[in-house]
Structures are given as C-alpha cells and as structure tokens.
Scaffold this motif. Structure first.
Motif, mmCIF file in Angstrom:
data_model
loop_
_atom_site.group_PDB
_atom_site.id
_atom_site.type_symbol
_atom_site.label_atom_id
_atom_site.label_comp_id
_atom_site.label_asym_id
_atom_site.label_seq_id
_atom_site.Cartn_x
_atom_site.Cartn_y
_atom_site.Cartn_z
ATOM 1 N N UNK A 176 -20.802 -40.910 8.916
ATOM 2 C CA UNK A 176 -20.248 -39.476 9.116
ATOM 3 C C UNK A 176 -19.119 -39.406 8.381
ATOM 4 N N UNK A 177 -18.134 -40.474 8.533
ATOM 5 C CA UNK A 177 -17.121 -40.308 7.966
ATOM 6 C C UNK A 177 -17.139 -40.170 6.286
ATOM 7 N N UNK A 178 -17.962 -40.725 5.679
ATOM 8 C CA UNK A 178 -18.409 -40.546 4.187
ATOM 9 C C UNK A 178 -18.748 -39.131 4.162
ATOM 10 N N UNK A 179 -19.582 -38.628 5.036
ATOM 11 C CA UNK A 179 -19.967 -37.170 4.939
ATOM 12 C C UNK A 179 -18.727 -36.363 5.155
ATOM 13 N N UNK A 180 -17.994 -36.496 5.982
ATOM 14 C CA UNK A 180 -16.880 -35.587 6.365
ATOM 15 C C UNK A 180 -15.812 -35.570 4.956
ATOM 16 N N UNK A 181 -15.808 -36.946 4.510
ATOM 17 C CA UNK A 181 -14.917 -37.117 3.232
ATOM 18 C C UNK A 181 -15.529 -36.011 2.131
ATOM 19 N N UNK A 182 -16.614 -36.261 1.977
ATOM 20 C CA UNK A 182 -17.323 -35.340 0.913
ATOM 21 C C UNK A 182 -16.948 -33.860 1.311
ATOM 22 N N UNK A 183 -17.183 -33.544 2.388
ATOM 23 C CA UNK A 183 -17.045 -32.293 2.710
ATOM 24 C C UNK A 183 -15.506 -31.425 2.620
ATOM 25 N N UNK A 184 -14.651 -32.386 2.835
ATOM 26 C CA UNK A 184 -13.211 -32.165 2.483
ATOM 27 C C UNK A 184 -12.803 -32.305 1.197
ATOM 28 N N UNK A 185 -13.528 -33.117 0.387
ATOM 29 C CA UNK A 185 -12.870 -33.556 -0.934
ATOM 30 C C UNK A 185 -13.855 -32.932 -1.987
#
Ligand code: ADP
Ligand code: MG
Length: 438
Positions: A150-159
C-alpha cells in the motif's frame, strides 16, 4: 433443516475459535444458514456490508471450517437479506481508494529482515514498470507485506495523481469475477482491472484451487504487463509453493523480483516500538521497551497490539508515563499465552524432529520431501490435539507461515491415518507421551 442447523452450529463453534470475539460478533454471528443440498450451502446476512466483509476476509475460513465439519466441499453462496438491506449504494463499497493512508514508506521501519522488500518496493514506486515487474512480496503474516504494497499505492497517489491505482485481495478479485459472470458484467470487470497503471493484489495464495480466477488473472496480468503497467503481488509463500497454482502463473510471478519479509530481529523490534510509541506521544523507558521486544518476537502486528494495549491501560489510568508495572499489567494476557508454557508448538516440533531423527528446523522449512512431509503432518496434528489454543492459522504460522487450510488438511489426513495405519497411530502416541514427559 434440522441437519443444516446442527452443521452450522458446529461451524460457528469452529469459527469462534479462529477469529477474535469482536469479529465473531460483528460478522460471523449474523450469518444464517438457510439452505443446503449435496453441493451447495446458502448463507444469508442482513446487509451488503456484511457480505462484503465475509467475501473479503472470512470466506476461505468459513469454507475450511465447513469442510472440516462435514468432510465435504460445498460451494457457498452468500445472500443479502433483501428486507433488511439498505438501498443499493452501500452494495458498492469498491476496492478503489481503500488504501490505508498510514501505510507509507516513511512509517515503515527498515531492518535486516525486510530490507530487500523495502528497497524493491521503493524502486517500483519511483520507476514503475521499469525495474521489477511484477514485484512479488512474500513472507509470514503480520510482517509488513500489505503495508509495503500500500505504500507503493500511496506513493502513486501522491506523486502521480493522474495514474490509476487499484488495490484488492485475491479473494475479492475472485468474488468480483464470480459476480461478474453471474450478472453478465464480464466486460465491466475486465475494464476495471485492465485500465489501471498500478495493480496491487494482496494475498495471492488464495488463488489456490480457484481455476476460474487463475485463468482470468492470467489474462489480466498479461494485458497489464504488455502495456507496461506495474503489478505488485503479495503472498504468504513463494509462487511455487502455492498449491494448485497453474504453472504459467508461477512462471509469470517468478519473472519479476521475489522479495521476502522475515520476522524482525531484536533491533528492528526495538526500532518499531520506538516509532509506534513516539507516534502516540507516549513516554516509555528503554527498559520497558526492551521488556516488550524480548517478550514479543513473532511479528509486527503483535508488537503493535502490545503498544495498543499499553495505550488503553494508560488511558484508563489517565497517564502518559508508562511504568514497568503498567506495562506488565497491560501485557499480562498476551505474555502468559506466549512464553513459559510447558508445551508450545516449538516443543512439539523439536520433539517430532527428534523422534524422526530430522535435523533441527526441517519441519518449519519449505522442504516437501516425503521424509519431512509425514512428520510435519503429524506435528501439526499433535499441535491441534494438545495445545491450549490451537487455531489453524496459529499452527500454520508456527510451521514457517503455512496456510490455515494446509494445516486443516494435514490434521484431517492424520486423523484418518490414525484409524487405518497402526504405525502412524503408534508414533503419535509415543511422541505425545515424550512431549508430556518433557
Ligand atoms: P502482512 O500483510 O505481512 O500480514 P501488514 O502489512 O498488515 O502485514 O503489517 C501488520 C502491521 O504491522 C501493520 O499495521 C503494519 O503497519 C505494521 N508493520 C509491519 N511491518 C512494519 C515495519 N517494518 N515498520 C512499521 N510498521 C510495520
Ligand atoms: Mg497482508
């Protein structure tokens, strides 16, 4: 009908042992068994949200308990009680945006146990589809796989705000597929899964034995892969160790990077504790943290559980200064069920290894050769027989992170063998007596 009632009552009793009391009351108890025939059982729940929860979290558990009670594999239908349910919209709790915003790279403590998984996840987030595709994270429960994914997912959403992220579990994927087939919305299903830039599928071990879902997932995988979309998968074991996983999927899963997460060592446990305690604005002496890190070794989820309990106790006592006394009191239940008990899974495993002249660690290893397979099954059976709290998931965990359904099958197999094979029956008796002698 009487028969169905009795069966379901037994299933409920089994389930009560497998889930927490709160989960049981919220999700399991409301289930009503309404129909049964030779191949199918129909369950009814009051609201769509109950169904959703069951399909995503409890389905395979219910399935295995039902199988263990009846010695028979049923298809399970879950219906929502039309009379009680809300109007439609709640039926569409979708998987989109179900990322937990707390699961980020910065809240993840890196140690020797998870270094590779962390670095690989970060690389995938920074350069999607350019480094490792797919990224396959594997390891025991509570060790941070979902967090990293999910950290990968959250990174996507932010960046990359324009990129589409889809997070789901393999169980939910399967459930949606079955629904899509039934409701003839296959095309919508495909569009949903093939129009994303990042596909996160959690716990793919549950694709085991699900041919239809494997078939569909194979095509989803290829479609995304060919379009250079990033795929991340997690599992409690290596692809090659997922039972009944089609060879072509094993090959695909192996084709990117396999990165494991291991239980945290002492230093990492301390670092995680410090991190959690700081984020709660608590003040805790090192000595107390050492006490916790010494006592709870299995996984990060349990460490977090310990901090939460301490928080609750601190709340009751209206203090944010944690004393050793308070910590011991807060953790009493957890700790009393952990060490000092005379018989633990470890004791059983040691004893069985000794009995069969196997080297230490063989039973928890991934080895599947015949000389360890039977002893392992016997050890699982004994664990289930003589431990105080022998839930299938717990036993699976103790045997190197094996799935609860595997344990269930092994236990049942030995239970049958004991009836038919005097050799097995004798060995089991002798081992149990050795264990009890200490
Ligand atoms: P898994 O998916 O492997 O079963 P999770 O990702 O759900 O495990 O992790 C369980 C809990 O432990 C989560 O709350 C997660 O945030 C936390 N956790 C796991 N590993 C770490 C870590 N290295 N640093 C901080 N928190 C962690
Ligand atoms: Mg997980």
């Amino acid at each position: 009908m009487e028969e169905l009632k009795q069966i379901w009552q037994k299933v409920l009793e089994d389930l009560a042992e497998e889930v927490s009391a709160v989960s049981f009351d919220s999700w399991i108890k409301p289930i009503e068994a309404v129909e049964i025939n030779d191949t199918r059982i129909v369950l009814k729940v009051p609201f769509a949200v109950n169904k959703n929860m069951i399909m995503t979290k409890y389905f395979s558990l219910i399935e295995s308990c039902l199988e263990s009670v009846t010695s028979h594999k049923f298809d399970i239908d879950v219906l929502v009680d039309e009379e009680k349910d809300f109007p439609k919209e709640i039926d569409h709790i979708t998987t989109e945006n179900t990322l937990n915003p707390k699961y980020t790279f910065s809240s993840f403590v890196v140690g020797n146990n998870n270094n590779l998984a962390y670095v690989a996840s970060l690389a995938v987030a920074e350069r999607p589809a350019k480094t490792y595709n797919p990224l396959f994270l594997y390891g025991g429960s509570g060790l941070g796989k979902t967090h990293l994914m999910q950290a990968i997912g959250n990174y996507f959403i932010e960046n990359y705000p324009k990129k589409r992220v889809l997070y789901t579990t393999s169980e939910k994927f399967t459930y949606e597929l079955v629904t899509a087939i039934r409701e003839k919305t296959n095309q919508a299903f495909r569009n949903k899964y093939r129009n994303v830039d990042l596909l996160l599928i959690d716990d793919v071990q549950f694709l085991a034995n699900r041919e239809l879902a494997q078939e569909e997932f194979f095509h989803t995988f290829n479609a995304l892969y060919e379009m250079d979309k990033q795929i991340v998968l997690t599992s409690d074991r290596l692809p090659s160790e997922i039972p009944q996983l089609e060879e072509r999927l094993v090959t695909r899963f192996n084709s990117g990077l396999l990165a494991d997460v291991q239980p945290p060592d002492y230093e990492t446990r301390m670092a995680i504790l410090k991190n959690k305690i700081q984020s709660e604005y608590l003040s805790v002496d090192d000595e107390i943290m050492e006490f916790i890190a010494d006592s709870i070794k299995s996984n990060v989820r349990d460490l977090e559980g310990a901090v939460k309990r301490i928080l609750v106790y601190a709340g009751i006592k209206r203090t944010n200064e944690i004393s050793m006394e308070l910590a011991t009191e807060a953790l009493r239940d957890i700790l009393s069920s952990q060490p000092e008990r005379a018989i633990t899974t470890k004791v059983i495993i040691d004893e069985v290894e000794k009995y069969y002249g196997l080297s230490k660690g063989s039973l928890v290893s991934k080895k599947r050769s015949a000389d360890v397979a039977l002893p392992r099954q016997i050890a699982m059976y004994i664990a289930r027989e003589i431990l105080d709290d022998p839930s299938f998931p717990k036993i699976g965990e103790a045997f190197g992170g094996r799935d609860h359904t595997t344990v269930l099958h092994n236990v049942r197999k030995i239970a049958k063998d004991i009836e038919t094979d005097s050799e097995v029956s004798k060995s089991v008796k002798e081992i149990i007596s050795n264990i009890k002698k200490g």
